[in-house]
Design an enzyme around this catalytic site. Structure first.
Site, PDB file in Angstrom:
ATOM      1  N   ALA A   1      -1.085   8.339  -2.903  1.00  0.00           N
ATOM      2  CA  ALA A   1      -0.787   8.691  -4.292  1.00  0.00           C
ATOM      3  C   ALA A   1      -2.096   8.664  -5.070  1.00  0.00           C
ATOM      4  O   ALA A   1      -3.064   8.028  -4.637  1.00  0.00           O
ATOM      5  CB  ALA A   1       0.184   7.662  -4.860  1.00  0.00           C
TER       6      ALA A   1
ATOM      7  N   GLY B   1       1.028   6.983   0.282  1.00  0.00           N
ATOM      8  CA  GLY B   1       1.895   8.121   0.000  1.00  0.00           C
ATOM      9  C   GLY B   1       1.616   9.288   0.942  1.00  0.00           C
ATOM     10  O   GLY B   1       2.493  10.126   1.181  1.00  0.00           O
TER      11      GLY B   1
ATOM     12  N   GLU C   1       3.643   8.481   3.893  1.00  0.00           N
ATOM     13  CA  GLU C   1       5.057   8.623   3.508  1.00  0.00           C
ATOM     14  C   GLU C   1       5.455  10.102   3.447  1.00  0.00           C
ATOM     15  O   GLU C   1       6.567  10.468   3.817  1.00  0.00           O
ATOM     16  CB  GLU C   1       5.299   7.927   2.166  1.00  0.00           C
ATOM     17  CG  GLU C   1       5.184   6.405   2.296  1.00  0.00           C
ATOM     18  CD  GLU C   1       5.262   5.690   0.961  1.00  0.00           C
ATOM     19  OE1 GLU C   1       4.451   6.031   0.081  1.00  0.00           O
ATOM     20  OE2 GLU C   1       6.112   4.806   0.802  1.00  0.00           O
TER      21      GLU C   1
ATOM     22  N   GLU D   1      -1.197  -0.015   0.590  1.00  0.00           N
ATOM     23  CA  GLU D   1      -0.818  -0.340  -0.800  1.00  0.00           C
ATOM     24  C   GLU D   1      -1.034  -1.802  -1.142  1.00  0.00           C
ATOM     25  O   GLU D   1      -1.347  -2.155  -2.278  1.00  0.00           O
ATOM     26  CB  GLU D   1       0.652   0.023  -1.049  1.00  0.00           C
ATOM     27  CG  GLU D   1       0.930   1.518  -1.150  1.00  0.00           C
ATOM     28  CD  GLU D   1       1.158   2.199   0.180  1.00  0.00           C
ATOM     29  OE1 GLU D   1       0.849   1.601   1.238  1.00  0.00           O
ATOM     30  OE2 GLU D   1       1.641   3.338   0.163  1.00  0.00           O
TER      31      GLU D   1
HETATM   32  N1  COA Z   1      -6.375   8.220  -5.674  1.00  0.00           N
HETATM   33  C1  COA Z   1      -7.337   8.577  -6.535  1.00  0.00           C
HETATM   34  N2  COA Z   1      -8.654   8.640  -6.201  1.00  0.00           N
HETATM   35  C2  COA Z   1      -8.968   8.338  -4.947  1.00  0.00           C
HETATM   36  C3  COA Z   1      -8.013   7.949  -3.993  1.00  0.00           C
HETATM   37  C4  COA Z   1      -6.653   7.911  -4.401  1.00  0.00           C
HETATM   38  N3  COA Z   1      -5.678   7.590  -3.564  1.00  0.00           N
HETATM   39  N4  COA Z   1      -8.640   7.692  -2.825  1.00  0.00           N
HETATM   40  C5  COA Z   1      -9.951   7.905  -3.040  1.00  0.00           C
HETATM   41  N5  COA Z   1     -10.149   8.293  -4.313  1.00  0.00           N
HETATM   42  C6  COA Z   1     -11.427   8.670  -4.934  1.00  0.00           C
HETATM   43  C7  COA Z   1     -12.387   7.504  -5.027  1.00  0.00           C
HETATM   44  O1  COA Z   1     -12.215   6.791  -6.219  1.00  0.00           O
HETATM   45  C8  COA Z   1     -13.732   8.204  -4.966  1.00  0.00           C
HETATM   46  O2  COA Z   1     -13.993   8.716  -6.254  1.00  0.00           O
HETATM   47  P1  COA Z   1     -15.513   8.840  -6.785  1.00  0.00           P
HETATM   48  O3  COA Z   1     -16.211   9.770  -5.842  1.00  0.00           O
HETATM   49  O4  COA Z   1     -15.366   9.345  -8.177  1.00  0.00           O
HETATM   50  O5  COA Z   1     -16.080   7.453  -6.722  1.00  0.00           O
HETATM   51  C9  COA Z   1     -13.481   9.399  -4.055  1.00  0.00           C
HETATM   52  O6  COA Z   1     -12.060   9.592  -4.054  1.00  0.00           O
HETATM   53  C10 COA Z   1     -13.935   9.189  -2.631  1.00  0.00           C
HETATM   54  O7  COA Z   1     -13.384   7.968  -2.145  1.00  0.00           O
HETATM   55  P2  COA Z   1     -14.244   6.975  -1.227  1.00  0.00           P
HETATM   56  O8  COA Z   1     -13.388   5.792  -0.995  1.00  0.00           O
HETATM   57  O9  COA Z   1     -15.584   6.763  -1.834  1.00  0.00           O
HETATM   58  O10 COA Z   1     -14.413   7.858   0.081  1.00  0.00           O
HETATM   59  P3  COA Z   1     -14.458   7.394   1.597  1.00  0.00           P
HETATM   60  O11 COA Z   1     -14.696   8.613   2.366  1.00  0.00           O
HETATM   61  O12 COA Z   1     -15.356   6.225   1.752  1.00  0.00           O
HETATM   62  O13 COA Z   1     -12.981   6.870   1.915  1.00  0.00           O
HETATM   63  C11 COA Z   1     -10.566   6.938   1.921  1.00  0.00           C
HETATM   64  C12 COA Z   1     -11.879   7.758   1.890  1.00  0.00           C
HETATM   65  C13 COA Z   1      -9.419   7.901   1.765  1.00  0.00           C
HETATM   66  C14 COA Z   1     -10.439   6.188   3.246  1.00  0.00           C
HETATM   67  C15 COA Z   1     -10.592   5.904   0.769  1.00  0.00           C
HETATM   68  O14 COA Z   1     -10.897   6.573  -0.416  1.00  0.00           O
HETATM   69  C16 COA Z   1      -9.302   5.154   0.529  1.00  0.00           C
HETATM   70  O15 COA Z   1      -9.027   4.204   1.211  1.00  0.00           O
HETATM   71  N6  COA Z   1      -8.539   5.586  -0.486  1.00  0.00           N
HETATM   72  C17 COA Z   1      -7.382   4.874  -0.976  1.00  0.00           C
HETATM   73  C18 COA Z   1      -6.238   4.912  -0.034  1.00  0.00           C
HETATM   74  C19 COA Z   1      -5.053   4.193  -0.613  1.00  0.00           C
HETATM   75  O16 COA Z   1      -5.098   3.054  -0.994  1.00  0.00           O
HETATM   76  N7  COA Z   1      -3.957   4.926  -0.646  1.00  0.00           N
HETATM   77  C20 COA Z   1      -2.720   4.388  -1.106  1.00  0.00           C
HETATM   78  C21 COA Z   1      -2.549   4.722  -2.512  1.00  0.00           C
HETATM   79  S1  COA Z   1      -1.000   4.072  -3.036  1.00  0.00           S
END
Ligand code: COA
Length: 696
Positions: free
Chosen positions: A61, A100, A103, A123
């Site tokens: 999400a 999400g 999901e 989460e």
């Molecule tokens: N929602 C909004 N923004 C998100 C996001 C999300 N779910 N996941 C990542 N972003 C944004 C980050 O804030 C970052 O923004 P920035 O460039 O302005 O700083 C950008 O996307 C890149 O994320 P980053 O974590 O730096 O990249 P990465 O390649 O190191 O890792 C992921 C990628 C997907 C593994 C990691 O971003 C992550 O774990 N995201 C969250 C996953 C999560 O918790 N999902 C459940 C949500 S309920």
């Protein structure tokens, strides 16, 4: 332009999402998918393929939408649309399918995964539980154990494990899109919604195991218990009832205090490594890293560098220590292999990249040298002088000092612009935090390189300016002072430690001091101007060191450590010293409450943080939260010292500091000007940035 596109190819409706950077399920994405699915009823379509462009499948999400008014279609609406689509839907996963994102894939009828992709339910790391069916569909597909593992640990699993667990149908060995289209052609596809699968069998043993994990590793957090309750609710005939319970628990977590704290950290950790005033320079190329000093820090730094793929040359003036340090790094690499953290090829690669320098000249090929010798200015100056003679003029020279003046060290170099501080935290190959100390003359290219280095080490690099102790250790001085004074006033070291542990720290200040070594602080204080610190607060520490009680390493400090164990037990000898210091100082002990302990230690931490933020030592308030959570064990679910202060209210913080100044004198208790200023205009410490202050 919509991030969602659609095309029909051989009766397959291909829905492609391209929403940089990580395909978060933002409103435009959900809306686009629901709209694209409306075409699936047509006779021209037999099957639907859901696939993402860019570096990953849905990362979850959109976290930036949390806490804002919901926008239709919600994630649950989109998931319903996928499940109710009249044609079978196939999800093709590359990169990560998280939260999400997973999901969404679970609402499809089939799942195909790229061999290197990972799926997870993280989460809990945001103080939440999966809120769109994850806790209900995973148990139905794969059982309760794996559902609990994914949602309580928050750690993703590999494609291989996902297929074994039956969460995914098959792995794509090469081009994901082609594999998916081939799979569609070769398989007799049907609708098979997960909600219609048999009810999962209750697994009390798994619940017990993951409740234990949560108690031990996620103490104080509320989301893990909510996850367990939601997964438990999946074991009922009525799928919708389980889904409703999950939703209620999700809403509770979302509206509680912990999730905003942890979500704030999610963005703060990513912001920390960005400079408020971006630099135009290109990073220098780094291949070979020298590490001088082979004690605990040097060993950890060398292991971390090898883990990031650098060639590492270790050096130590003492050849026996060099051999021991080199072997300890080897043992870390072997341990990583034994624990399955690295492959056989990575193991031999890391060993091959590790070598020893016989003399200073042996470091001449290095692109970066990190000195991690004893924390003594004279020794560090000597090392810097020698390194300056042998290194290329463009090689970077870093000190791992925890306190000392990086600018004074830079003066010893012919090229002060190549000098900076890289303050690692012990054990350096594990701890996520790296303070990047920018000297007055550190060049832009060196700063950009250090930020890139932090990323390649998978650490959170936080930029700070030069001062005694930088961000983290400087703030610790007020915290340690109050802990010491509270003991003189009547608390025992055990009471102080217990109160701060109950607050959420993994250990209290006296256990921490024993672990770090009381002699380090002792030596440090000897070099300070006595006006810079409250000497009384450290009389007990000093006396312990003078008796040879240096902490864990001598099996005795504030506590006793029997039989080489790290478990502290209270010691009558310490109480005796406390009593004698009290009487020498003319202090009549009083009852000290746990609430007073927490309040004084926290206010000291917050006020010192606000002082250094106002001085420009930190770039922004949220960096201070990041430093304390990742380097000092501040409870993540409280969001860091400034998030905690903001939640209490800055006006309240100011008036409590003023009250302490009235009670204890204003030598240490004077409100930081920035704190007062922000309280007056009702602004937040966490949101403060030096760039905003400059533009105001
Ligand atoms: N929602 C909004 N923004 C998100 C996001 C999300 N779910 N996941 C990542 N972003 C944004 C980050 O804030 C970052 O923004 P920035 O460039 O302005 O700083 C950008 O996307 C890149 O994320 P980053 O974590 O730096 O990249 P990465 O390649 O190191 O890792 C992921 C990628 C997907 C593994 C990691 O971003 C992550 O774990 N995201 C969250 C996953 C999560 O918790 N999902 C459940 C949500 S309920």
């Amino acid at each position: 332009m919509s991030p969602v596109s659609r095309e029909v190819q051989d009766k397959c409706l291909i829905i492609t999402i391209n929403h940089a950077p990580v395909n978060a399920l933002s409103h435009a994405v959900r809306d686009g998918i629901v709209a694209a699915l409306s075409g699936a009823g047509s006779d021209d379509v037999d099957v639907v393929l859901l696939i993402c462009d860019g570096r990953t499948f849905f990362s979850g999400a959109d976290i930036s939408e949390f806490g804002k008014p919901p926008k239709s279609p919600s994630l649950a609406d989109m998931i319903d649309a996928l499940e109710q689509c009249p044609k079978p839907v196939i999800a093709a996963i590359h990169g990560q399918a998280l939260g999400g994102g997973l999901e969404t894939a679970l609402a499809c009828d089939y799942r195909i995964m790229d061999a290197s992709a990972r799926i997870g339910l993280p989460e809990v790391t945001l103080g939440l539980i999966p809120g769109a069916g994850g806790t209900q569909r995973v148990p139905r597909l794969a059982g309760m154990e794996i559902a609990l593992e994914l949602a309580v640990s928050g750690k993703p699993i590999s494609a291989e494990r996902a297929v074994d667990a039956k969460l995914v149908d098959c792995i794509s060995p090469e081009n994901l899109r082609q594999t998916a289209l081939r799979f569609i052609k070769q398989t007799r596809l049907t609708k098979r919604p997960v909600r219609e699968m048999p009810v999962p069998i209750m697994d009390e043993a798994a619940i017990e195991k993951w409740s234990g994990f949560a108690r031990k590793k996620l103490a104080g957090q509320t989301a893990p218990d909510a996850v367990i309750e939601a997964v438990r609710a999946s074991c009922q005939e009525d799928f919708l009832a389980g889904l409703t319970r999950e939703r209620e628990l999700f809403v509770d977590c979302m509206s509680g205090a912990q999730s905003p704290a942890m979500r704030q950290l999610f963005f703060a950790e990513r912001l920390a490594s960005k400079l408020e005033v971006p630099l135009q320079a290109d990073p220098l190329s780094l291949r070979t890293v020298g590490v001088v000093g082979t004690g605990t820090m040097g060993v950890g730094i060398a292991a971390a560098m090898l883990g990031a793929g650098y060639d590492v040359i270790m050096s130590d003036a003492n050849t026996d220590a060099l051999t021991v340090g080199h072997d300890r790094v080897g043992a870390i690499i072997d341990g990583d292999l034994a624990k399955g953290r690295i492959t056989g090829a990575e193991h031999s690669g890391r060993h091959a990249k590790l070598s020893k320098a016989q003399d200073w000249a042996g470091l001449s090929a290095c692109d970066l040298v990190v000195e991690a010798v004893f924390e003594d200015m004279e020794i560090k100056k000597l090392v810097f002088g020698e390194l300056d003679k042998v290194l290329r003029p463009d090689a970077i020279l870093a000190s791992n000092t925890s306190y000392l003046d990086v600018d004074a060290l830079a003066q010893l170099s012919r090229n002060p612009e190549r000098v900076l501080g890289l303050h690692f935290f012990s054990p350096a190959h594990i701890m996520k935090l790296l303070e990047i100390v920018r000297g007055e003359q550190t060049s832009d290219a060196v700063m950009v390189t250090a930020l890139k280095l932090a990323k390649s080490l998978r650490k959170i690099g936080v930029v700070c300016g030069v001062c005694h102790g930088f961000i983290g250790n400087r703030m610790l001085t007020g915290y340690a002072r109050e802990a010491g004074l509270l003991v003189l006033e009547g608390a025992s070291p055990e009471q102080v430690d217990k109160a701060l542990k109950s607050f959420g720290f993994p250990m209290g200040p006296f256990t921490m001091a024993d672990m770090a070594g009381l002699d380090i602080g002792y030596a440090n204080r000897r070099k300070l101007d006595p006006r810079q610190f409250e000497a009384r607060a450290f009389h007990v520490h000093d006396q312990l060191v003078e008796m040879g009680r240096k902490g864990q390493k001598t099996q005795a400090g504030f506590y006793r450590y029997e039989g080489g164990e790290r478990i502290p037990s209270a010691d009558a000898a310490t109480s005796k010293i406390v009593t004698s210091v009290r009487s020498r100082e003319g202090i009549v002990p009083r009852d000290v409450s746990d609430a007073e302990i927490v309040e004084r230690c926290m206010l000291a931490l917050i006020n010192e943080g606000a002082l250094l933020l106002g001085e420009g030592i930190a770039q922004r308030g949220s960096d201070i939260n990041v430093v304390y959570v990742n380097g000092y064990g501040f409870p993540r679910w409280r969001g860091g010292p400034f998030h905690y202060a903001d939640a209490l209210g800055l006006n309240q913080i100011v008036s409590r500091i003023e009250a302490l100044a009235d009670q204890h004198g204003s030598r240490w208790w004077h409100v930081a000007p920035l704190l007062r200023e922000l309280a007056e205009v009702d602004r937040s410490l966490s949101d403060y940035s030096s760039a905003i202050s400059q533009s105001n």
